[in-house]
Design a protein around this motif. Structure first.
Motif, PDB file in Angstrom:
ATOM      1  N   ILE A 203     -16.833   1.662   2.951  1.00  0.00           N
ATOM      2  CA  ILE A 203     -15.506   0.784   2.056  1.00  0.00           C
ATOM      3  C   ILE A 203     -15.940  -0.081   1.699  1.00  0.00           C
ATOM      4  O   ILE A 203     -14.449  -0.131   0.465  1.00  0.00           O
ATOM      5  N   ALA A 204     -16.467  -1.151   2.066  1.00  0.00           N
ATOM      6  CA  ALA A 204     -16.468  -1.989   0.879  1.00  0.00           C
ATOM      7  C   ALA A 204     -16.976  -1.521  -0.778  1.00  0.00           C
ATOM      8  O   ALA A 204     -16.351  -2.328  -1.558  1.00  0.00           O
ATOM      9  N   GLU A 205     -17.621  -1.016  -1.014  1.00  0.00           N
ATOM     10  CA  GLU A 205     -17.824  -0.162  -2.271  1.00  0.00           C
ATOM     11  C   GLU A 205     -16.521   0.465  -2.777  1.00  0.00           C
ATOM     12  O   GLU A 205     -15.859   0.445  -3.848  1.00  0.00           O
TER      13      GLU A 205
ATOM     14  N   ARG B 111     -10.201  -1.396  -6.330  1.00  0.00           N
ATOM     15  CA  ARG B 111      -9.487  -2.863  -7.183  1.00  0.00           C
ATOM     16  C   ARG B 111      -9.849  -2.837  -8.173  1.00  0.00           C
ATOM     17  O   ARG B 111      -9.026  -2.896  -9.411  1.00  0.00           O
ATOM     18  N   ARG B 112     -10.945  -2.062  -9.294  1.00  0.00           N
ATOM     19  CA  ARG B 112     -10.997  -2.031 -10.413  1.00  0.00           C
ATOM     20  C   ARG B 112     -10.433  -1.036 -11.133  1.00  0.00           C
ATOM     21  O   ARG B 112      -9.525  -1.531 -12.087  1.00  0.00           O
TER      22      ARG B 112
ATOM     23  N   GLN C  74      -7.487  -2.348 -14.561  1.00  0.00           N
ATOM     24  CA  GLN C  74      -7.806  -1.091 -15.836  1.00  0.00           C
ATOM     25  C   GLN C  74      -6.270  -0.757 -15.797  1.00  0.00           C
ATOM     26  O   GLN C  74      -6.004  -0.818 -16.779  1.00  0.00           O
ATOM     27  N   ASP C  75      -5.340  -0.434 -14.656  1.00  0.00           N
ATOM     28  CA  ASP C  75      -4.554   0.495 -14.729  1.00  0.00           C
ATOM     29  C   ASP C  75      -3.841  -1.036 -15.545  1.00  0.00           C
ATOM     30  O   ASP C  75      -2.940  -0.593 -15.775  1.00  0.00           O
TER      31      ASP C  75
END
Length: 270
Positions: free
Chosen positions: A243-245, A251-252, A256-257
């Motif tokens: 879940i953390a990954e 988030r990344r 980036q978007d």
């Protein structure tokens, strides 16, 4: 306007019938507890002939209310055979008091068997009343129902054992002690000797085993819950890592978007 008034009147009629049904249900539930108390007094308290007659009259009056309530439910049932199959104990509870009207039947051996059946059916009605008050399946329901079983079974066995040769359960206190030790599966030096009391004792033993299994299951769930809180399993840790990954990847992706939109050509506004 007339249609609105008709709809409003129909809604009021439905609310009135619903409120009336809830009130009647509460009244029948209260009478069920009163009926349990009257039965306990009849079995465990020595009364004069005058008070016995008063107690019997009160029992018949409550029984009459139960007959009317059962008849109404049967009339309103869409599937009457199914209703009778699911409420066969209630039907027996309705029929049994009619045998008490026959004074000659009290002198027969079958009267003792009818007393056992009356105890079982009355306990069943008390069970339904407890479900409406405290709900079914909770620890409060189990404790309340166990108290009802101990009181009625103890007093009932003591009443059936009176005058029996070799019986040590010859008083209400000894009957209650026998019932309490049987429900808790501790065992007692006392045991019933008459066939009717033994039949009632068999019900109490089966109930005691069921309660013991329930308590064991509740304790197991409680202890396993504490263990999982203090020492999370490997699968639980792996799930938290995944879940953390996923959160980090999301988030990344959002960052980036957002950067791609900022570096690109300006968007045309309409």
């Amino acid at each position: 306007m007339d249609v609105r008034r008709l709809q409003f009147g129909t809604e009021l009629d439905e609310l009135d019938w619903q409120a009336l049904g809830e009130l009647a249900q509460a009244f029948v539930t209260a009478l069920a507890f009163v009926f349990l108390g009257l039965l306990a007094i009849e079995l465990g308290v020595p009364l004069s002939s005058t008070w016995e007659q008063r107690l019997e009259l009160a029992s018949y009056l409550i029984w009459g209310v139960f007959v009317v309530e059962f008849a109404v439910r049967l009339t309103l049932a869409t599937d009457r055979p199914r209703f009778l199959r699911s409420n066969w104990l209630s039907l027996i509870a309705i029929v049994l008091p009619a045998f008490r009207v026959l004074r000659a039947a009290r002198a027969l051996r079958i009267a003792r068997s009818l007393r056992v059946a009356r105890l079982v059916t009355t306990t069943n009605r008390g069970t339904r009343a407890l479900k409406r008050v405290v709900g079914a399946g909770g620890i409060g329901y189990v404790l309340s129902f166990s108290l009802v079983v101990v009181v009625l079974a103890g007093l009932g066995v003591a009443s059936l054992e009176q005058g029996q040769t070799g019986s040590r359960i010859d008083s209400a206190t000894e009957g209650l002690w026998w019932a309490a030790t049987t429900v808790t599966t501790l065992g007692s030096a006392y045991y019933p000797v008459s066939p009717e009391a033994r039949a009632l004792g068999l019900f109490v033993m089966v109930y005691g085993l069921a309660v013991s299994g329930y308590v064991t299951a509740v304790l197991a769930v409680f202890l396993l819950g504490l263990r999982d809180k203090e020492h999370p399993s490997d699968e639980y840790k792996l799930l938290r890592t995944e879940i953390a990954e996923l959160r980090e990847e999301l988030r990344r992706s959002r960052s980036q978007d957002g950067g791609a939109r900022g570096d690109g050509a300006p968007r045309t506004r309409f």
